[in-house]
Motif scaffolding. Sequence first.
Motif, PDB file in Angstrom:
ATOM      1  N   TYR A 249      32.891  37.619  37.956  1.00 56.61           N
ATOM      2  CA  TYR A 249      33.254  36.306  38.471  1.00 56.61           C
ATOM      3  C   TYR A 249      32.807  35.178  37.539  1.00 56.61           C
ATOM      4  CZ  TYR A 249      34.287  39.012  42.616  1.00 56.61           C
ATOM      5  OH  TYR A 249      34.810  39.944  43.474  1.00 56.61           O
TER       6      TYR A 249
ATOM      7  N   ILE B  44      46.611  25.828  38.588  1.00 60.31           N
ATOM      8  CA  ILE B  44      46.095  26.661  39.679  1.00 60.31           C
ATOM      9  C   ILE B  44      45.850  28.082  39.192  1.00 60.31           C
ATOM     10  CG2 ILE B  44      46.639  27.689  41.925  1.00 60.31           C
ATOM     11  CD1 ILE B  44      48.076  25.120  42.643  1.00 60.31           C
TER      12      ILE B  44
ATOM     13  N   THR C 152      38.018  31.996  37.785  1.00 54.66           N
ATOM     14  CA  THR C 152      36.990  32.220  38.804  1.00 54.66           C
ATOM     15  C   THR C 152      36.831  33.702  39.131  1.00 54.66           C
ATOM     16  OG1 THR C 152      37.460  30.049  39.789  1.00 54.66           O
ATOM     17  CG2 THR C 152      36.284  31.658  41.156  1.00 54.66           C
ATOM     18  N   LEU C 153      37.946  34.402  39.336  1.00 50.57           N
ATOM     19  CA  LEU C 153      37.881  35.813  39.738  1.00 50.57           C
ATOM     20  C   LEU C 153      37.418  36.725  38.604  1.00 50.57           C
ATOM     21  CD1 LEU C 153      41.067  36.213  41.969  1.00 50.57           C
ATOM     22  CD2 LEU C 153      38.693  35.851  42.677  1.00 50.57           C
TER      23      LEU C 153
ATOM     24  N   VAL D 163      42.228  30.085  39.278  1.00 47.89           N
ATOM     25  CA  VAL D 163      42.025  31.320  40.034  1.00 47.89           C
ATOM     26  C   VAL D 163      41.566  32.451  39.132  1.00 47.89           C
ATOM     27  CG1 VAL D 163      43.177  33.102  41.408  1.00 47.89           C
ATOM     28  CG2 VAL D 163      43.652  30.692  41.847  1.00 47.89           C
ATOM     29  N   ARG D 164      42.242  32.652  38.015  1.00 42.04           N
ATOM     30  CA  ARG D 164      41.868  33.800  37.183  1.00 42.04           C
ATOM     31  C   ARG D 164      40.558  33.574  36.445  1.00 42.04           C
ATOM     32  NH1 ARG D 164      46.100  34.680  32.314  1.00 42.04           N
ATOM     33  NH2 ARG D 164      45.784  32.802  31.071  1.00 42.04           N
TER      34      ARG D 164
ATOM     35  N   LEU E 177      53.133  33.001  43.272  1.00 37.37           N
ATOM     36  CA  LEU E 177      52.549  31.680  43.035  1.00 37.37           C
ATOM     37  C   LEU E 177      53.541  30.758  42.350  1.00 37.37           C
ATOM     38  CD1 LEU E 177      50.040  29.791  42.999  1.00 37.37           C
ATOM     39  CD2 LEU E 177      49.486  30.773  40.759  1.00 37.37           C
TER      40      LEU E 177
END
Length: 283
Positions: free
Chosen positions: A164, A139, A146-147, A143-144, A238
Amino acid sequence: MATTDIAVVAGLAALVICATAVPISLAAQQRADSIPAAHAARTDKTFFTRRDAILGGVALVGTIAVERFDLRISNWSQKPEVQAGASRRHLVKSLTLLNETPFTFGAVAVYGIGRLAGSRTTADVGLHMTEALVLTTGIGQLVRGTLGRARPSSSHGDPLTHKYGKGFTDFEYRSFPSLHAATAWAASAAAVEEIRLRDPGAVKWAAPLLYGAATIPGFTRLYLNKHWASDVVAGSFLGGWLGVKTVRYAHSHRRTRLDRALLGVSVAPGPDNTTQISVNFAP
C-alpha cells in the motif's frame, strides 16, 4: 525507420484522425451548436449519485469475481502459442503505446481544431473528451498509487500481492486499475455519449466500433504481462463510467466559467501576418 517505429507512428496518427473525425462529422450534421431538447441528457443535481454508488458496487463484485481467475488468465496469456513470436510481440508493444498520453493529446487536438476551424460543436466534444480523460487519469493514478498492487511480472505468481502506497513511487506496483483500459474506455464512452445526444441514429454503428477499439489496450497489457484481468475490468468500468458521466453532466448543467472561457476562445489572422486571439465569456 524500423517496423515497430512505423507501427507506433501509424497507430498514433490513426488515433488522432479517428478522434478528430468523430466530432467533425457531428459538426457537419448539426446545424446549431445546441443539442436538441428531445435528446438532452438526464439531469442530476450532483456529479455522483446514488445510482452511481449502485453501479460501483456491481462493478466491484464483478471485479472480485474476475480476480478469482487472474492467475489462470495470466498463465494462459503467457503460453508460447499465445505469445506466438517476435513479430506479434512487436505489434502488441506498438499498440500498447496508445495510453493516457496520446489519448489526451488527441482530445486536446480535437478541441484545438474546433477552435481554429470556428466549429463550436467540435471544440465542445474535444473539451468534454479531455475533461473525461483528465478525470479518469487522476482518479486511476490515485487508486493504483494507494493500493500498490503488484503487476503480474513482479508478483511471483500471487495476484493478491499489495504494498500500500508504493504505487506512487514504484511503476511495478501500479497494477490496479489498468490506466490503459480506463483511458481508452473514457475516450470512447465520451464520444459515444456525444453522438447519442446529437445524432442518436448513428449510435448503432458508432458504439460497436468505438467500444471495440477501446478493448485493444487492455488486451495488450494482458499479453505483455503488465496487468491482471481484474485490472482491465476495473479500468474499463472506471473509464466508461466517467466518460458518460462527464458528457451528461456537462450538457445538463450551466457551463462553468472555465468552459465558457475555453469554448469562447477564437483565433483569427491579424494584420501584418499576426494572429489575433479573443475570448468570449458569454454562456
